[in-house]
Design a protein around this motif. Structure first.
Motif, PDB file in Angstrom:
ATOM      1  N   MET A  97       0.848  -1.192   0.000  1.00 23.08           N
ATOM      2  CA  MET A  97       0.000   0.000   0.000  1.00 23.08           C
ATOM      3  C   MET A  97       0.889   1.250   0.000  1.00 23.08           C
ATOM      4  O   MET A  97       2.096   1.159   0.191  1.00 23.08           O
ATOM      5  CB  MET A  97      -1.002  -0.005   1.152  1.00 23.08           C
ATOM      6  N   GLY A  98       0.283   2.402  -0.264  1.00 18.49           N
ATOM      7  CA  GLY A  98       1.029   3.660  -0.255  1.00 18.49           C
ATOM      8  C   GLY A  98       2.204   3.646  -1.221  1.00 18.49           C
ATOM      9  O   GLY A  98       2.086   3.191  -2.365  1.00 18.49           O
ATOM     10  N   ASP A  99       3.350   4.111  -0.735  1.00 15.27           N
ATOM     11  CA  ASP A  99       4.534   4.232  -1.597  1.00 15.27           C
ATOM     12  C   ASP A  99       4.951   2.895  -2.226  1.00 15.27           C
ATOM     13  O   ASP A  99       5.427   2.855  -3.362  1.00 15.27           O
ATOM     14  CB  ASP A  99       5.697   4.814  -0.780  1.00 15.27           C
ATOM     15  N   ALA A 100       4.758   1.788  -1.508  1.00 12.71           N
ATOM     16  CA  ALA A 100       5.187   0.472  -2.030  1.00 12.71           C
ATOM     17  C   ALA A 100       4.447   0.106  -3.315  1.00 12.71           C
ATOM     18  O   ALA A 100       4.992  -0.619  -4.153  1.00 12.71           O
ATOM     19  CB  ALA A 100       4.968  -0.607  -0.969  1.00 12.71           C
ATOM     20  N   VAL A 101       3.235   0.611  -3.487  1.00 17.04           N
ATOM     21  CA  VAL A 101       2.450   0.316  -4.696  1.00 17.04           C
ATOM     22  C   VAL A 101       3.204   0.803  -5.943  1.00 17.04           C
ATOM     23  O   VAL A 101       3.234   0.131  -6.976  1.00 17.04           O
ATOM     24  CB  VAL A 101       1.049   0.980  -4.611  1.00 17.04           C
ATOM     25  N   LEU A 102       3.857   1.958  -5.814  1.00 16.92           N
ATOM     26  CA  LEU A 102       4.566   2.563  -6.949  1.00 16.92           C
ATOM     27  C   LEU A 102       5.718   1.685  -7.438  1.00 16.92           C
ATOM     28  O   LEU A 102       6.111   1.744  -8.599  1.00 16.92           O
ATOM     29  CB  LEU A 102       5.107   3.951  -6.575  1.00 16.92           C
TER      30      LEU A 102
END
Ligand code: B16
Ligand code: MG
Length: 219
Positions: free
Chosen positions: A193-198
Motif C-alpha cells: 500500500m502507499g509508496d510500495a504500490v509505486l
C-alpha cells in the motif's frame, strides 16, 4: 502444482500502514537536515521508509559529502531527530487511527486471524499506546528486537516466531519497498500500500486498508 498453505497470520508494518507517523518522521528529519544545511525532499524521504534510524541518517548524509561527522556526532544527530519525532508524537491521539484501519483490524480478529506488528521502529510501543492498540496485537516485533532492519527479513521472521507460525502461514502488509523485499526474503507474500504500490513488487496492491478482507476471502 503449487502447495497452498492456509494463511493464519497477518503481520502489519506500523509507520505508513497502521498509522501515518511517516509524516512525523519526515518533519523531524527535515528539521535536522535544514539545521545542517542538507538537501532533503520527499523523494529522499521515501527511501527512509522501513529503514532503521541510523541507516536513514546515512542516506540523508549522502547529500552532505563535506560534513564528515564522527560516529558520536552521528549518534547525536540521530538522537536530535528522535527527540523532535517524539515531540511530534505527543500530538497523537486515538483519533489518528482511521476508522477504516480500526474496523478492519477488529474484523480480522473476529475472523480468528493471528495479528502481529512487524516494524523497524524503536518507538513502536509508544505509538501503539497513543492509538489505543497496545494490547490489541498477538505479537509485536519491532526495532528493539532486531539486529538488521528491512529489507532484511529478521523483523518478520521474529513476528512469525512470536505468533508461533511458519513464515508461509503469514502475509505482510507494507508501505515500504524495503518491507516488501523483506517479506519475500522471509518467504511471505506481501500486500503493498502507499509508496510500495509505486514499486509494484507486492503480490497485491491496495488503496484502502479494508481491501485486505477481500484479498483474504479469495485465498
Ligand atoms: P524509529 P516501519 C520505520 O517504521 C519507519 O518507516 C522508518 O522511517 C524509521 O526510520 C524506522 O521505523 C525507525 O524508526 O526511529 O522510530 O526507531 O515503517 O517499519 O513501521
Ligand atoms: Mg512503513
Amino acid at each position: 502444482m503449487e502447495k497452498i498453505t492456509k494463511i493464519v497470520g497477518l503481520i502489519f508494518d506500523l509507520d505508513g500502514v497502521i498509522v501515518h507517523t511517516d509524516m512525523y518522521h519526515y518533519k523531524a528529519w527535515k528539521k535536522l537536515a535544514d539545521r545542517l544545511n542538507i538537501f532533503f525532499d520527499d523523494q529522499i524521504n521515501n527511501r527512509l521508509r522501513g529503514v532503521s534510524r541510523m541507516e536513514s541518517l546515512e542516506i540523508i548524509l549522502e547529500n552532505a559529502k563535506t560534513l564528515n561527522p564522527s560516529d558520536s556526532e552521528k549518534e547525536a544527530y540521530a538522537t536530535e531527530k528522535n527527540e523532535t519525532y517524539k515531540e511530534l508524537l505527543k500530538q497523537m491521539t486515538q483519533a489518528d487511527l482511521s476508522k477504516d484501519v480500526a474496523k478492519t483490524l477488529y474484523e480480522l480478529k473476529e475472523r480468528n486471524y493471528r495479528l502481529a506488528i512487524g516494524s523497524s521502529s524503536r518507538n513502536a510501543g509508544l505509538i501503539l499506546d497513543k492509538i489505543g492498540l497496545s494490547d490489541f496485537f498477538d505479537a509485536v516485533s519491532d526495532g528493539n528486537n532486531i539486529t538488521n532492519s528491512k529489507p532484511d527479513p529478521e523483523v518478520f521472521l521474529k513476528a512469525a516466531e512470536y505468533l508461533g507460525l511458519k513464515a508461509e502461514e503469514c502475509i505482510v502488509i507494507e508501505d515500504a519497498d524495503a518491507g516488501v523485499e523483506a517479506a519475500h526474503r522471509a518467504g511471505m507474500k506481501a500486500i503493498a500500500m502507499g509508496d510500495a504500490v509505486l514499486h509494484n513488487n507486492g503480490d497485491w496492491n491496495i488503496k484502502n486498508f479494508n481491501e485486505i478482507l477481500d484479498i483474504l476471502k479469495q485465498l
